[in-house]
Write a protein that holds these residues in place. Structure first.
Motif, PDB file in Angstrom:
ATOM      1  N   TRP A 209       0.916  -1.372  -0.100  1.00 15.68           N
ATOM      2  CA  TRP A 209      -0.063  -0.021   0.015  1.00 15.68           C
ATOM      3  C   TRP A 209       0.874   1.278   0.143  1.00 15.68           C
ATOM      4  CZ3 TRP A 209      -5.448  -0.900   0.268  1.00 15.68           C
ATOM      5  CH2 TRP A 209      -5.696  -2.284   0.457  1.00 15.68           C
ATOM      6  N   GLN A 210       0.570   2.293  -0.631  1.00 11.40           N
ATOM      7  CA  GLN A 210       0.851   3.788  -0.760  1.00 11.40           C
ATOM      8  C   GLN A 210      -0.063   4.578  -0.086  1.00 11.40           C
ATOM      9  OE1 GLN A 210       1.097   5.811  -4.291  1.00 11.40           O
ATOM     10  NE2 GLN A 210       3.256   6.478  -4.055  1.00 11.40           N
ATOM     11  N   ARG A 211       0.457   5.640   0.956  1.00 15.42           N
ATOM     12  CA  ARG A 211      -0.121   6.385   1.289  1.00 15.42           C
ATOM     13  C   ARG A 211      -0.173   7.733   0.703  1.00 15.42           C
ATOM     14  NH1 ARG A 211       0.095  10.112   6.003  1.00 15.42           N
ATOM     15  NH2 ARG A 211      -1.817  10.214   7.197  1.00 15.42           N
ATOM     16  N   THR A 212      -1.378   8.089   0.316  1.00 10.63           N
ATOM     17  CA  THR A 212      -1.549   9.460  -0.586  1.00 10.63           C
ATOM     18  C   THR A 212      -2.379  10.515   0.392  1.00 10.63           C
ATOM     19  OG1 THR A 212      -3.795   8.730  -1.501  1.00 10.63           O
ATOM     20  CG2 THR A 212      -1.746   7.869  -2.487  1.00 10.63           C
ATOM     21  N   ALA A 213      -2.399  11.558  -0.484  1.00  8.12           N
ATOM     22  CA  ALA A 213      -3.240  12.652   0.230  1.00  8.12           C
ATOM     23  C   ALA A 213      -4.802  12.308   0.460  1.00  8.12           C
ATOM     24  CB  ALA A 213      -3.157  13.941  -0.519  1.00  8.12           C
ATOM     25  N   THR A 214      -5.249  11.420  -0.336  1.00  8.72           N
ATOM     26  CA  THR A 214      -6.690  11.145   0.013  1.00  8.72           C
ATOM     27  C   THR A 214      -6.928   9.632   0.320  1.00  8.72           C
ATOM     28  OG1 THR A 214      -6.623  10.032  -2.380  1.00  8.72           O
ATOM     29  CG2 THR A 214      -7.262  12.362  -2.128  1.00  8.72           C
ATOM     30  N   GLY A 215      -5.818   9.123   0.921  1.00  7.20           N
ATOM     31  CA  GLY A 215      -5.986   7.667   1.758  1.00  7.20           C
ATOM     32  C   GLY A 215      -4.993   6.759   0.991  1.00  7.20           C
ATOM     33  N   TRP A 216      -5.243   5.564   1.237  1.00  4.68           N
ATOM     34  CA  TRP A 216      -4.292   4.427   1.029  1.00  4.68           C
ATOM     35  C   TRP A 216      -4.438   3.950  -0.515  1.00  4.68           C
ATOM     36  CZ3 TRP A 216       0.076   3.367   3.665  1.00  4.68           C
ATOM     37  CH2 TRP A 216       0.012   3.670   5.075  1.00  4.68           C
ATOM     38  N   ARG A 217      -3.609   3.849  -1.342  1.00  2.00           N
ATOM     39  CA  ARG A 217      -3.654   3.205  -2.425  1.00  2.00           C
ATOM     40  C   ARG A 217      -2.889   1.734  -2.517  1.00  2.00           C
ATOM     41  NH1 ARG A 217       0.005   5.007  -7.504  1.00  2.00           N
ATOM     42  NH2 ARG A 217      -1.028   3.980  -9.344  1.00  2.00           N
ATOM     43  N   ARG A 218      -3.573   0.725  -3.321  1.00  5.13           N
ATOM     44  CA  ARG A 218      -2.920  -0.650  -3.152  1.00  5.13           C
ATOM     45  C   ARG A 218      -2.196  -0.667  -4.585  1.00  5.13           C
ATOM     46  NH1 ARG A 218      -6.045  -5.904  -1.633  1.00  5.13           N
ATOM     47  NH2 ARG A 218      -7.431  -5.295  -3.008  1.00  5.13           N
ATOM     48  N   LEU A 219      -0.978  -1.129  -4.381  1.00  2.87           N
ATOM     49  CA  LEU A 219       0.071  -1.204  -5.373  1.00  2.87           C
ATOM     50  C   LEU A 219       0.247  -2.431  -6.077  1.00  2.87           C
ATOM     51  CD1 LEU A 219       2.989   1.143  -4.408  1.00  2.87           C
ATOM     52  CD2 LEU A 219       0.820   1.847  -5.653  1.00  2.87           C
ATOM     53  N   TRP A 220       0.019  -3.452  -5.095  1.00  2.00           N
ATOM     54  CA  TRP A 220       0.242  -4.984  -5.262  1.00  2.00           C
ATOM     55  C   TRP A 220      -0.640  -5.728  -4.604  1.00  2.00           C
ATOM     56  CZ3 TRP A 220       2.539  -9.196  -2.741  1.00  2.00           C
ATOM     57  CH2 TRP A 220       3.134 -10.009  -3.622  1.00  2.00           C
ATOM     58  N   THR A 221      -0.973  -6.940  -4.920  1.00  2.00           N
ATOM     59  CA  THR A 221      -1.828  -7.876  -4.337  1.00  2.00           C
ATOM     60  C   THR A 221      -1.217  -8.878  -3.766  1.00  2.00           C
ATOM     61  OG1 THR A 221      -3.963  -6.804  -5.451  1.00  2.00           O
ATOM     62  CG2 THR A 221      -3.913  -9.023  -4.368  1.00  2.00           C
ATOM     63  N   GLY A 222      -1.183  -9.270  -2.677  1.00  4.46           N
ATOM     64  CA  GLY A 222      -0.715 -10.461  -2.124  1.00  4.46           C
ATOM     65  C   GLY A 222       0.265  -9.996  -0.805  1.00  4.46           C
ATOM     66  N   ALA A 223       0.380 -11.156   0.037  1.00  2.58           N
ATOM     67  CA  ALA A 223       1.171 -10.984   1.448  1.00  2.58           C
ATOM     68  C   ALA A 223       2.427 -10.427   1.155  1.00  2.58           C
ATOM     69  CB  ALA A 223       0.915 -12.039   2.237  1.00  2.58           C
ATOM     70  N   VAL A 224       2.803  -9.244   2.276  1.00  2.00           N
ATOM     71  CA  VAL A 224       4.204  -8.744   2.008  1.00  2.00           C
ATOM     72  C   VAL A 224       4.638  -8.809   3.448  1.00  2.00           C
ATOM     73  CG1 VAL A 224       5.563  -6.799   1.821  1.00  2.00           C
ATOM     74  CG2 VAL A 224       3.379  -6.988   0.287  1.00  2.00           C
ATOM     75  N   LEU A 225       5.870  -9.919   3.361  1.00  2.00           N
ATOM     76  CA  LEU A 225       6.252 -10.096   4.738  1.00  2.00           C
ATOM     77  C   LEU A 225       7.722  -9.148   5.258  1.00  2.00           C
ATOM     78  CD1 LEU A 225       6.951 -13.943   4.136  1.00  2.00           C
ATOM     79  CD2 LEU A 225       4.933 -12.780   5.105  1.00  2.00           C
ATOM     80  N   ALA A 226       8.170  -8.530   4.283  1.00  2.00           N
ATOM     81  CA  ALA A 226       9.381  -7.502   4.495  1.00  2.00           C
ATOM     82  C   ALA A 226       9.352  -6.441   3.204  1.00  2.00           C
ATOM     83  CB  ALA A 226      10.778  -8.146   4.442  1.00  2.00           C
ATOM     84  N   LEU A 227       9.903  -5.500   3.640  1.00  2.00           N
ATOM     85  CA  LEU A 227       9.726  -4.155   2.821  1.00  2.00           C
ATOM     86  C   LEU A 227      10.852  -2.998   2.922  1.00  2.00           C
ATOM     87  CD1 LEU A 227       7.793  -2.791   0.546  1.00  2.00           C
ATOM     88  CD2 LEU A 227       6.665  -1.646   2.454  1.00  2.00           C
ATOM     89  N   ALA A 228      11.184  -2.652   1.588  1.00  2.00           N
ATOM     90  CA  ALA A 228      12.278  -1.605   1.880  1.00  2.00           C
ATOM     91  C   ALA A 228      11.950  -0.495   0.558  1.00  2.00           C
ATOM     92  CB  ALA A 228      13.596  -2.047   1.671  1.00  2.00           C
ATOM     93  N   ALA A 229      12.336   0.713   0.744  1.00  5.18           N
ATOM     94  CA  ALA A 229      12.191   1.820  -0.266  1.00  5.18           C
ATOM     95  C   ALA A 229      13.809   2.136  -0.288  1.00  5.18           C
ATOM     96  CB  ALA A 229      11.368   3.073   0.480  1.00  5.18           C
ATOM     97  N   HIS A 230      14.049   2.406  -1.721  1.00  4.78           N
ATOM     98  CA  HIS A 230      15.427   2.929  -2.017  1.00  4.78           C
ATOM     99  C   HIS A 230      15.631   4.274  -1.582  1.00  4.78           C
ATOM    100  CE1 HIS A 230      18.901   3.956  -4.507  1.00  4.78           C
ATOM    101  NE2 HIS A 230      19.150   2.444  -4.771  1.00  4.78           N
ATOM    102  N   PRO A 231      16.961   4.371  -0.706  1.00  5.71           N
ATOM    103  CA  PRO A 231      17.045   5.615  -0.336  1.00  5.71           C
ATOM    104  C   PRO A 231      17.263   7.111  -1.206  1.00  5.71           C
ATOM    105  CG  PRO A 231      18.966   4.435  -0.054  1.00  5.71           C
ATOM    106  CD  PRO A 231      17.899   3.533  -0.698  1.00  5.71           C
ATOM    107  N   GLN A 232      17.750   6.501  -2.478  1.00  7.28           N
ATOM    108  CA  GLN A 232      17.880   7.856  -3.718  1.00  7.28           C
ATOM    109  C   GLN A 232      16.803   7.640  -4.534  1.00  7.28           C
ATOM    110  OE1 GLN A 232      20.990   5.819  -2.892  1.00  7.28           O
ATOM    111  NE2 GLN A 232      21.382   7.160  -0.954  1.00  7.28           N
ATOM    112  N   GLU A 233      16.456   6.641  -4.987  1.00 10.18           N
ATOM    113  CA  GLU A 233      15.523   6.471  -6.145  1.00 10.18           C
ATOM    114  C   GLU A 233      14.136   6.489  -5.831  1.00 10.18           C
ATOM    115  OE1 GLU A 233      16.371   3.807  -9.395  1.00 10.18           O
ATOM    116  OE2 GLU A 233      18.421   3.558  -8.419  1.00 10.18           O
ATOM    117  N   GLU A 234      13.585   7.727  -5.992  1.00 13.29           N
ATOM    118  CA  GLU A 234      11.910   7.964  -5.526  1.00 13.29           C
ATOM    119  C   GLU A 234      11.213   6.669  -6.206  1.00 13.29           C
ATOM    120  OE1 GLU A 234       8.899   9.261  -3.469  1.00 13.29           O
ATOM    121  OE2 GLU A 234      10.966  10.027  -3.226  1.00 13.29           O
ATOM    122  N   GLY A 235      10.282   6.254  -5.438  1.00  8.80           N
ATOM    123  CA  GLY A 235       9.230   4.803  -5.908  1.00  8.80           C
ATOM    124  C   GLY A 235       9.787   3.614  -6.110  1.00  8.80           C
TER     125      GLY A 235
END
Length: 250
Positions: A209-235
């Motif tokens: 899920w991604q948090r937006t100004a209007t609420g949460w938006r699902r980006l991908w369907t399925g269980a997510v056990l671990a998650l990371a965002a790249h520190p320099q590349e947006e998105g």
């Protein structure tokens, strides 16, 4: 909208690429190191995922439940573990003061004030350090339910986000003194990640899920056990699904 068109529309939310199965048990944490290496913390150590996966630590029951970066060193926290490494080769056990035990089920560093750390001790609850993890004090954490499993994240404003599996999302704006519940898009919220611009992402039982100004938006369907965002590349995101496959997408 027809079912096929709806599927195609949802598929455009995140272009994902499977990187392969993770050959470890119980992946708990993902972290993008500034070097570009994607680090996976699991029940028996840490794997650096590049062209080929490489063990940084492979030790039975060295449970790297949490990985955090404070700007100069990697911090590893888990079941009876609190360690640091500056070069991803040598790992040194830490002996912090003020923690009654080292069964650490969550860990986060303030990105703007890297000397401020937060952790959750499984029996004794949440703690805060203001000297880079050397000494700790227990937090009142009013409004935060007791939990065995949690995910911590500190945003650029210094707010502490807490995801409690089966209990929901919580936010503290006063350094962990008090918390308020937040609506969760997922019945079993899990790992949290933050993009360079401050966009919040959440993994859970039902998806990514991604948090937006209007609420949460699902980006991908399925269980997510671990998650990371790249520190320099947006998105740019990485996650491990419920079957143990590592994915990358943006």
């Amino acid at each position: 909208m027809r079912p096929l068109a709806l599927t195609l529309f949802l598929g455009l939310a995140l272009a994902q690429t499977p990187l392969g199965p993770v050959s470890t048990r119980d992946v708990h944490a993902l972290l993008w190191h500034p070097s570009g290496a994607l680090l996976l913390g699991h029940h028996d150590g840490i794997v650096a995922w590049g062209d080929t996966p490489q063990d940084l630590v492979r030790r039975r029951d060295w449970d790297a439940m949490n990985l955090a970066w404070d700007g100069r060193r990697l911090l590893v926290a888990g079941h009876w573990i609190l360690a640091e490494s500056q070069d991803l080769k040598r790992f040194r056990d830490l002996s912090p003061k003020g923690l009654p035990a080292l069964d650490l089920h969550a860990y986060a560093v303030d990105p703007k004030r890297p000397e401020v750390h937060y952790t959750l001790e499984a029996t004794h609850g949440p703690f805060r350090s203001q000297d880079g993890g050397r000494t700790w004090r227990k937090l009142p954490a009013q409004g935060l339910p007791k939990a065995g499993m949690a995910f911590f994240l500190v945003d650029p404003k210094g707010r502490l986000w807490v995801s409690l599996m089966e209990q929901g999302l919580f936010l503290s704006e006063d350094g962990g003194q008090s918390f308020r519940p937040l609506p969760s898009p997922d019945p079993a919220p899990g790992p949290l990640a933050l993009s360079p611009s401050g966009t919040l992402y959440l993994g859970g039982q039902l998806g990514l899920w991604q948090r937006t100004a209007t609420g949460w938006r699902r980006l991908w369907t399925g269980a997510v056990l671990a998650l990371a965002a790249h520190p320099q590349e947006e998105g740019l995101l990485a996650w491990v699904d419920g079957k143990g496959t590592l994915w990358r997408g943006r």
